[in-house]
Each structure stands twice: as structure tokens, then as C-alpha cells.
Scaffold this motif. Sequence first.
Motif, PDB file in Angstrom:
ATOM      1  N   ASN A  46       0.798  -1.203   0.126  1.00 46.91           N
ATOM      2  CA  ASN A  46       0.158   0.093   0.232  1.00 46.91           C
ATOM      3  C   ASN A  46       0.920   1.118  -0.031  1.00 46.91           C
ATOM      4  N   VAL A  47       2.011   1.240  -0.417  1.00 43.83           N
ATOM      5  CA  VAL A  47       3.008   2.455  -0.613  1.00 43.83           C
ATOM      6  C   VAL A  47       2.916   2.906  -2.059  1.00 43.83           C
ATOM      7  N   LYS A  76      -2.402  -7.836   8.653  1.00 47.71           N
ATOM      8  CA  LYS A  76      -2.131  -6.499   8.239  1.00 47.71           C
ATOM      9  C   LYS A  76      -2.550  -6.158   6.745  1.00 47.71           C
ATOM     10  N   ARG A  98      -0.550  -3.449   4.400  1.00 47.47           N
ATOM     11  CA  ARG A  98      -0.640  -2.201   5.150  1.00 47.47           C
ATOM     12  C   ARG A  98       0.939  -1.999   5.807  1.00 47.47           C
ATOM     13  N   VAL A  99       1.747  -1.701   5.075  1.00 51.86           N
ATOM     14  CA  VAL A  99       3.212  -1.586   5.256  1.00 51.86           C
ATOM     15  C   VAL A  99       3.411  -0.565   6.704  1.00 51.86           C
ATOM     16  N   GLU A 100       2.609   0.431   7.023  1.00 51.34           N
ATOM     17  CA  GLU A 100       2.967   1.233   7.920  1.00 51.34           C
ATOM     18  C   GLU A 100       2.675   0.641   9.341  1.00 51.34           C
ATOM     19  N   LEU A 101       1.935  -0.510   9.345  1.00 53.85           N
ATOM     20  CA  LEU A 101       1.857  -1.317  10.631  1.00 53.85           C
ATOM     21  C   LEU A 101       2.722  -2.475  10.754  1.00 53.85           C
ATOM     22  N   CYS A 102       3.491  -2.548  10.021  1.00 56.19           N
ATOM     23  CA  CYS A 102       4.863  -3.624  10.111  1.00 56.19           C
ATOM     24  C   CYS A 102       6.007  -2.878  10.756  1.00 56.19           C
ATOM     25  N   GLN A 104       9.710  -1.357  11.700  1.00 54.54           N
ATOM     26  CA  GLN A 104      10.484  -0.393  10.818  1.00 54.54           C
ATOM     27  C   GLN A 104      11.424  -0.992   9.878  1.00 54.54           C
ATOM     28  N   GLN A 107       9.419  -2.118   6.894  1.00 51.29           N
ATOM     29  CA  GLN A 107       9.293  -0.698   6.110  1.00 51.29           C
ATOM     30  C   GLN A 107      10.395  -0.386   5.451  1.00 51.29           C
ATOM     31  N   ASP A 108      11.606  -0.666   6.043  1.00 50.01           N
ATOM     32  CA  ASP A 108      12.669   0.164   5.426  1.00 50.01           C
ATOM     33  C   ASP A 108      12.968  -1.124   4.093  1.00 50.01           C
ATOM     34  N   ALA A 111      10.470   0.162   1.274  1.00 48.54           N
ATOM     35  CA  ALA A 111      10.922   1.351   0.884  1.00 48.54           C
ATOM     36  C   ALA A 111      12.265   1.173  -0.247  1.00 48.54           C
TER      37      ALA A 111
END
Length: 263
Positions: A46-47, A76, A98-102, A104, A107-108, A111
Amino acid sequence: MTVDALFNHLWQDYIRRLCPSADKVHALLKEDDALINDHIALRTFNVGPLGIDSLAKHFIALGYKVSGDYVFEAKKLSAIHLEHSNALLPKVFISELRVELCSQQLQDIVAKLVAQVEAAKLDSADFLYGGRLWDLSYADFQTLAKESEYASWLAAHGYGANHFTVSVNQLDRFQEVVEVNQHLREAGFAINESGGEVKGSPEVLLEQSSTMADKVPVMFTDGEQIIPGGFYEFAQRYQMADGSYYQGFVAASADKIFESTHQ
């Protein structure tokens, strides 16, 4: 591109790259008429510039409409399904992490992958069956897999049909999903037993099962590895009070179907 052409491209990518055994399953179940594909499933992050909308727009342009939405808290994930006015065309189930719920760390890594995406490639439906839009190391794959099988699968395989689905309703030789499962077991296929071999029930108007994912070779930046690819699903739909067949999805069942790609 026509709807038929898009699904043909998705099927060819699926049997070549993600689920080579699908041809054998197809042959085991095929009768006089062509098998009806109930639905396909696609995964994404979802990025931006990715996300459900970046995939859905290509189906909407071909006459599909969003007909349901779902949330999978434990995994998630969020998801939608789309339907076409032509009921014979497959439904499309699109989910996103939903990457923001995972963590860091996850997420890195995501990204780092998304930074490699050329946004212009998303303007063409070709990317839906084009595989990865990024390079990925096996070390990062393993890190993702520890937290989210979904994330690791998507990072490794990129875009393509996670599964196709045989409509059990059309079959003459088999009246129930459990009979399809047994036929495939006898042919050497492993069935996803998570949550029971049949997910759902006539009471929720949908029963589903699936094979466990094929093991397929994937090239990482640090060499080739064999990992879970795609799988084949089987769905039986039941009539609602008005006599029409239920066309949606049951979140509790779909949650267990996701586990067909677990290592």
C-alpha cells in the motif's frame, strides 16, 4: 487490451512462472466445457505509487466495478474484489499489505524496493503479469519472511496471479469441494489444511479449498533459490434467499487461503 487478452496473459504467466502444476490440475478437472475461472488474486504493497488502486484501475477500465472490501487484521492486509457486468468473467481479488503497521525493518526493505519502481510502468496493464519491478536479495527475502509471508512472497515474485480458481459449481463429476480435494490428493497434490481442508460452509454461502503452492526457482541478487510460488484454488458458491448465487468473499476463509504460499 481486451478482458480476454488480459486474462490470457495472466494465465500464461501463472503457469510459466508461478504455478507450473496448474496445467496438470486443469487436465484433471476439465470436462466437456472449458473450466470456469471463479476469480484470480493479486497482491501489492500500500505504498505509493503502488497500492490497490494502481492495479484495480486497469480492470475498471475494462468494465469491472469494486463490489466488496475486506480487512485482515492479523496479517495487516486490506483487500477489495471487483466484478464485471458479464457474470462469466472472473472476479478479481486484490489485496495490499498495510506496510505502516509493520516493523521498521520491514518498512525499510519495502521502501528500498519501491524506490526502484518506474511509476510510468504502472500506466500499462502489462505490469499486472510482469513479475518484479525491483531487485531483491535473498537475505532481504528471508528477513521479510520472518515477519510477513505475504511481504516476502510479493517481494520475491512481484506482479502476477497468486492463484486462479476453478468454479466447482460447473463440474459434473464432483458435487462438493471435498471431492475435488480427494481427487487431487490421489493425483499427488498437497491440499492446504490450515483452518480445515474446506474453508467456509453453505451457511456463509461459500466453500473454498486450495493446493499448496508450487515450489519454483526465483533469481535473487545473490543467487537462485527455490521458494513457494502460486497455487490453485477451488470455490463452490451457494444460492442466497433471492435465488442468485453469492458473489462475495468470506474474510475468515480467505485468511486461511493466504497460507497456501507459506514455506
